[in-house]
Design a protein around this motif. Structure first.
Motif, PDB file in Angstrom:
ATOM      1  N   ALA A  21      39.828 -32.179  16.018  1.00  0.00           N
ATOM      2  CA  ALA A  21      39.817 -32.761  17.371  1.00  0.00           C
ATOM      3  C   ALA A  21      38.472 -33.443  17.614  1.00  0.00           C
ATOM      4  N   GLY A  22      38.416 -34.203  18.702  1.00  0.00           N
ATOM      5  CA  GLY A  22      37.161 -34.820  19.116  1.00  0.00           C
ATOM      6  C   GLY A  22      36.803 -36.083  18.367  1.00  0.00           C
ATOM      7  N   ALA A  23      37.795 -36.882  17.974  1.00  0.00           N
ATOM      8  CA  ALA A  23      37.535 -38.111  17.226  1.00  0.00           C
ATOM      9  C   ALA A  23      36.659 -39.086  18.004  1.00  0.00           C
ATOM     10  N   GLY A  24      36.726 -38.986  19.339  1.00  0.00           N
ATOM     11  CA  GLY A  24      35.920 -39.892  20.151  1.00  0.00           C
ATOM     12  C   GLY A  24      34.430 -39.601  20.092  1.00  0.00           C
ATOM     13  N   GLY A  25      34.053 -38.485  19.473  1.00  0.00           N
ATOM     14  CA  GLY A  25      32.631 -38.123  19.392  1.00  0.00           C
ATOM     15  C   GLY A  25      32.050 -38.242  17.992  1.00  0.00           C
ATOM     16  N   LEU A  26      32.738 -38.979  17.116  1.00  0.00           N
ATOM     17  CA  LEU A  26      32.271 -39.072  15.730  1.00  0.00           C
ATOM     18  C   LEU A  26      30.929 -39.780  15.583  1.00  0.00           C
ATOM     19  N   ASP A  27      30.523 -40.517  16.594  1.00  0.00           N
ATOM     20  CA  ASP A  27      29.215 -41.206  16.510  1.00  0.00           C
ATOM     21  C   ASP A  27      28.081 -40.370  17.102  1.00  0.00           C
ATOM     22  N   ARG A  28      28.357 -39.110  17.392  1.00  0.00           N
ATOM     23  CA  ARG A  28      27.277 -38.216  17.815  1.00  0.00           C
ATOM     24  C   ARG A  28      26.264 -38.064  16.679  1.00  0.00           C
ATOM     25  N   GLU A  29      24.993 -37.978  17.064  1.00  0.00           N
ATOM     26  CA  GLU A  29      23.914 -37.935  16.057  1.00  0.00           C
ATOM     27  C   GLU A  29      23.615 -36.505  15.633  1.00  0.00           C
ATOM     28  N   SER A  77      24.984 -31.441  21.360  1.00  0.00           N
ATOM     29  CA  SER A  77      25.096 -31.078  19.951  1.00  0.00           C
ATOM     30  C   SER A  77      26.110 -31.998  19.291  1.00  0.00           C
ATOM     31  N   ALA A  78      26.036 -32.080  17.943  1.00  0.00           N
ATOM     32  CA  ALA A  78      26.830 -33.090  17.238  1.00  0.00           C
ATOM     33  C   ALA A  78      28.290 -32.676  17.062  1.00  0.00           C
ATOM     34  N   GLY A  79      28.537 -31.405  16.821  1.00  0.00           N
ATOM     35  CA  GLY A  79      29.903 -30.944  16.579  1.00  0.00           C
ATOM     36  C   GLY A  79      29.872 -29.549  15.996  1.00  0.00           C
ATOM     37  N   ILE A  80      31.062 -28.981  15.772  1.00  0.00           N
ATOM     38  CA  ILE A  80      31.156 -27.635  15.223  1.00  0.00           C
ATOM     39  C   ILE A  80      32.174 -27.629  14.090  1.00  0.00           C
ATOM     40  N   ALA A  81      31.796 -27.002  12.968  1.00  0.00           N
ATOM     41  CA  ALA A  81      32.676 -26.900  11.797  1.00  0.00           C
ATOM     42  C   ALA A  81      32.975 -25.424  11.547  1.00  0.00           C
ATOM     43  N   ILE A  82      34.285 -25.090  11.429  1.00  0.00           N
ATOM     44  CA  ILE A  82      34.717 -23.686  11.340  1.00  0.00           C
ATOM     45  C   ILE A  82      35.525 -23.471  10.057  1.00  0.00           C
ATOM     46  N   LYS A  83      35.272 -22.316   9.424  1.00  0.00           N
ATOM     47  CA  LYS A  83      36.103 -21.911   8.297  1.00  0.00           C
ATOM     48  C   LYS A  83      37.399 -21.308   8.872  1.00  0.00           C
ATOM     49  N   VAL A  84      38.382 -22.179   9.057  1.00  0.00           N
ATOM     50  CA  VAL A  84      39.610 -21.774   9.758  1.00  0.00           C
ATOM     51  C   VAL A  84      40.356 -20.678   9.017  1.00  0.00           C
ATOM     52  N   ASP A  85      40.322 -20.680   7.718  1.00  0.00           N
ATOM     53  CA  ASP A  85      41.097 -19.706   6.948  1.00  0.00           C
ATOM     54  C   ASP A  85      40.419 -18.341   6.829  1.00  0.00           C
ATOM     55  N   GLU A 101      39.264 -33.914  24.963  1.00  0.00           N
ATOM     56  CA  GLU A 101      38.935 -34.377  26.309  1.00  0.00           C
ATOM     57  C   GLU A 101      37.458 -34.733  26.447  1.00  0.00           C
ATOM     58  N   ILE A 102      36.575 -33.920  25.856  1.00  0.00           N
ATOM     59  CA  ILE A 102      35.127 -34.152  26.017  1.00  0.00           C
ATOM     60  C   ILE A 102      34.523 -34.863  24.802  1.00  0.00           C
ATOM     61  N   ASN A 103      35.399 -35.291  23.871  1.00  0.00           N
ATOM     62  CA  ASN A 103      34.943 -36.011  22.661  1.00  0.00           C
ATOM     63  C   ASN A 103      33.912 -35.201  21.876  1.00  0.00           C
ATOM     64  N   PHE A 104      34.250 -33.944  21.607  1.00  0.00           N
ATOM     65  CA  PHE A 104      33.357 -33.076  20.835  1.00  0.00           C
ATOM     66  C   PHE A 104      34.028 -32.758  19.496  1.00  0.00           C
ATOM     67  N   PRO A 105      33.472 -33.239  18.372  1.00  0.00           N
ATOM     68  CA  PRO A 105      34.107 -33.057  17.060  1.00  0.00           C
ATOM     69  C   PRO A 105      34.289 -31.583  16.688  1.00  0.00           C
ATOM     70  N   LEU A 106      35.536 -31.242  16.318  1.00  0.00           N
ATOM     71  CA  LEU A 106      35.871 -29.907  15.840  1.00  0.00           C
ATOM     72  C   LEU A 106      36.434 -30.082  14.431  1.00  0.00           C
ATOM     73  N   ILE A 107      35.791 -29.457  13.459  1.00  0.00           N
ATOM     74  CA  ILE A 107      36.085 -29.717  12.040  1.00  0.00           C
ATOM     75  C   ILE A 107      36.416 -28.406  11.342  1.00  0.00           C
ATOM     76  N   SER A 108      37.373 -28.469  10.432  1.00  0.00           N
ATOM     77  CA  SER A 108      37.696 -27.283   9.624  1.00  0.00           C
ATOM     78  C   SER A 108      37.016 -27.400   8.262  1.00  0.00           C
ATOM     79  N   LEU A 109      36.393 -26.302   7.837  1.00  0.00           N
ATOM     80  CA  LEU A 109      35.716 -26.252   6.533  1.00  0.00           C
ATOM     81  C   LEU A 109      36.555 -25.438   5.565  1.00  0.00           C
ATOM     82  N   PRO A 110      36.659 -25.857   4.301  1.00  0.00           N
ATOM     83  CA  PRO A 110      37.362 -25.037   3.310  1.00  0.00           C
ATOM     84  C   PRO A 110      36.730 -23.653   3.181  1.00  0.00           C
TER      85      PRO A 110
END
Length: 542
Positions: A21-29, A77-85, A101-110
């Motif tokens: 989620a949060g594709a609108g925030g991909l340009d966060r530094e 903050s730039a975003g959050i990456a979570i080990k979903v599994d 909604e707030i354009n905050f990148p949420l990423i899943s990590l292997p």
């Protein structure tokens, strides 16, 4: 400097990661990578962090998950990456909707991703980005790589750093006493580096990197005034310059500091090149000065040719300044860079040539406007500043300086040099309290030759006062006679200077006249005695 989340996601290492989620925030530094698995750990994030977590805290606490996302987003903050599994088998839909909604990148990590590998991947991406930019810039300007022009190379580094940080960059060159800025803002060039390194107003000094002495200077008197990040450029043990970054409301961060460190490394390398070329030039200067002073050139044409190669304007008038250090344990050649640094601080580089003639003696050829050359006060002030600074750099040193008169042609500079030597040798005894004497100040004493004070010749000159030396109180008698003559034959004034009673002075003067058969009422006799006493110290050194 930094990188964006978009750039990270496009990199090879993160290809296996999914943007939830949060594709609108991909340009966060991103300015740093941080780990988060403590309940209140997120409260100490300050912004631009790329947060890595196992998600352990969120498996039974969706409310905490929501609070953390909102807090991080507000902190930029730039975003959050979570080990979903690992602990979370899936991300709650409400969290996904919130991040979108707030354009905050949420990423899943292997699951198998090691923290250190993920951190290194982001760090390397940020660092390589800056290095690549430098290499591209250098490639575009490769025609300039053969020059040792400090101004050109320094401005290139400032330009790259400006584009990377998006801030005004200044470089104060202490050696040349110049300021460079990018973008080019005239008012910054009028500043002196001490105004910002150690300002007169009340300020706060924050340590950013103690090892490299990177500090943030904040004006405590004017809250609207910008802050400065300062960094000394040190070559060997010499402060060659200062790199400064003007901060606005956005402070420089972790990767920005890395950019500063790279810029520092480049500038040190550039300065080392300049110092290396200066040291080579210095050897040629020594040779030229030795040859021209010791008369080894057979024709004026060769002198002019060599002078032109050293960029000396042969049409100008020059004077010689000799500076001597009497401590044989101090070899000036070891301090050539410090000497050059101090010389160019007080003299214009295009008007001065210096060289080391002996282990303890240096000579400076100074070309200036005739008005300045004739004004001993101006030249003495410049030389005095140089000596004081040099004595700070070289422990236990004590320099004496002699200044010759200006010469219209550099071919005859030896004359001015010999005058500067005489100013030191004779002036030391006329003005023992002074460490700087001009040839002009010697007055009629310039007619005296030091060789005249060698051996039997000088003993003959002191025959008139020889009987005093045979007395038990001979030293007191000599001092009294010298002080009496310097006090214009005034008993009371001499007594005050000697801290004795005036009657004691009268008694000693009468005793001196009886022992030496002197007539102190004769002005010529008094002058002869005063000159002899001035140079009595020569007897002890010969």
């Amino acid at each position: 400097m930094g990188v964006t989340v978009r750039e990270v996601m496009a990199s090879k290492f993160f290809k296996k990661c999914d943007l939830i989620a949060g594709a609108g925030g991909l340009d966060r530094e991103i300015q740093a990578v941080a780990l988060f698995d403590a309940p209140d750990g997120y409260l100490w994030f300050k912004g631009k962090e790329f947060v890595l977590t196992t998600g352990y805290l969120f498996q039974q606490h969706e409310g905490l998950f929501r609070d953390v996302v909102l807090f991080l987003s507000e902190k930029n903050s730039a975003g959050i990456a979570i080990k979903v599994d690992r602990f979370l088998k899936e991300i709650p839909q409400d969290i996904i909707n919130l991040c979108n909604e707030i354009n905050f990148p949420l990423i899943s990590l292997p699951y198998e991703t090691a923290w250190i590998d993920a951190i290194n991947a982001v760090n390397s991406l940020a660092m390589n980005k800056y290095i690549i930019r430098i290499n591209e810039h250098q490639y575009k300007r490769k025609k300039n790589t053969s020059t040792y022009s400090l101004a050109k190379k320094a401005n290139e580094v400032l330009e790259i750093l400006h584009h990377e940080l998006g801030k005004h960059i200044l470089l104060f060159d202490i050696l040349e006493d110049k300021a460079y800025s990018f973008p080019n803002i005239p008012r910054y060039k009028e500043l002196h580096y001490q105004d910002l390194i150690d300002p007169v107003f009340s300020y706060q000094k924050e340590i950013i990197c103690e090892h490299l002495k990177i500090y943030r200077i904040k004006n405590l008197e004017d809250k609207q005034e910008e802050t400065w990040v300062t960094m000394p450029i040190v070559v060997g043990d010499i402060e060659a310059g200062y790199l400064l970054v003007k901060e606005d409301d956005k402070k420089i961060d972790y990767y920005n500091i890395f950019s500063l460190r790279l810029a520092f490394t480049l500038l040190v390398y550039i300065y080392e090149q300049v110092y290396y070329m200066n040291s080579i030039d210095g050897k040629f200067q020594d040779e030229f000065l030795q040859e021209i002073i010791y008369g080894e050139y057979k024709s004026n044409e060769k002198i002019y040719k060599r002078a032109n190669s050293l960029k000396l304007n042969i049409a100008k008038s020059y004077l010689a300044i000799c500076i001597q250090q009497d401590d044989e344990s101090i070899q000036l050649d070891k301090y050539r860079e410090k000497i050059a640094h101090r010389i160019y601080q007080v003299f214009s580089k295009d008007k001065v040539l210096f060289g080391l003639l002996e282990e303890n003696r240096m000579v400076i050829l100074y070309a200036a406007h005739q008005r300045i050359l004739k004004n001993n006060a101006d030249i003495k002030q410049i030389c005095q500043e140089f000596i004081l600074n040099l004595q700070k750099d070289i422990l236990n040193s004590r320099f004496r300086c002699g200044i010759g008169q200006s010469i219209e042609s550099i071919v005859n500079i030896k004359k001015s040099y010999m005058e500067s030597i005489k100013a030191i040798e004779i002036g030391t005894y006329i003005y023992p309290e002074k460490n700087l004497i001009t040839y002009k100040e010697l007055g009629p004493f310039r007619l005296i030759r030091r060789e005249s004070f060698q051996g039997e010749d000088f003993k003959e000159m002191t025959e008139d006062i020889a009987p005093l030396l045979e007395q038990d109180d001979g030293e007191d008698l000599l001092l009294t006679l010298k002080t009496y003559l310097e006090s214009e034959s005034n008993y009371n004034l001499a007594a005050r200077r000697l801290f004795i009673h005036s009657n004691t002075v009268r008694y000693r003067i009468e005793k001196i006249q009886q022992l030496c058969d002197l007539n102190l009422n004769d002005a010529t006799e008094r002058l002869k005695l005063e000159i002899t006493l001035k140079f009595m110290k020569f007897m002890k050194h010969t």
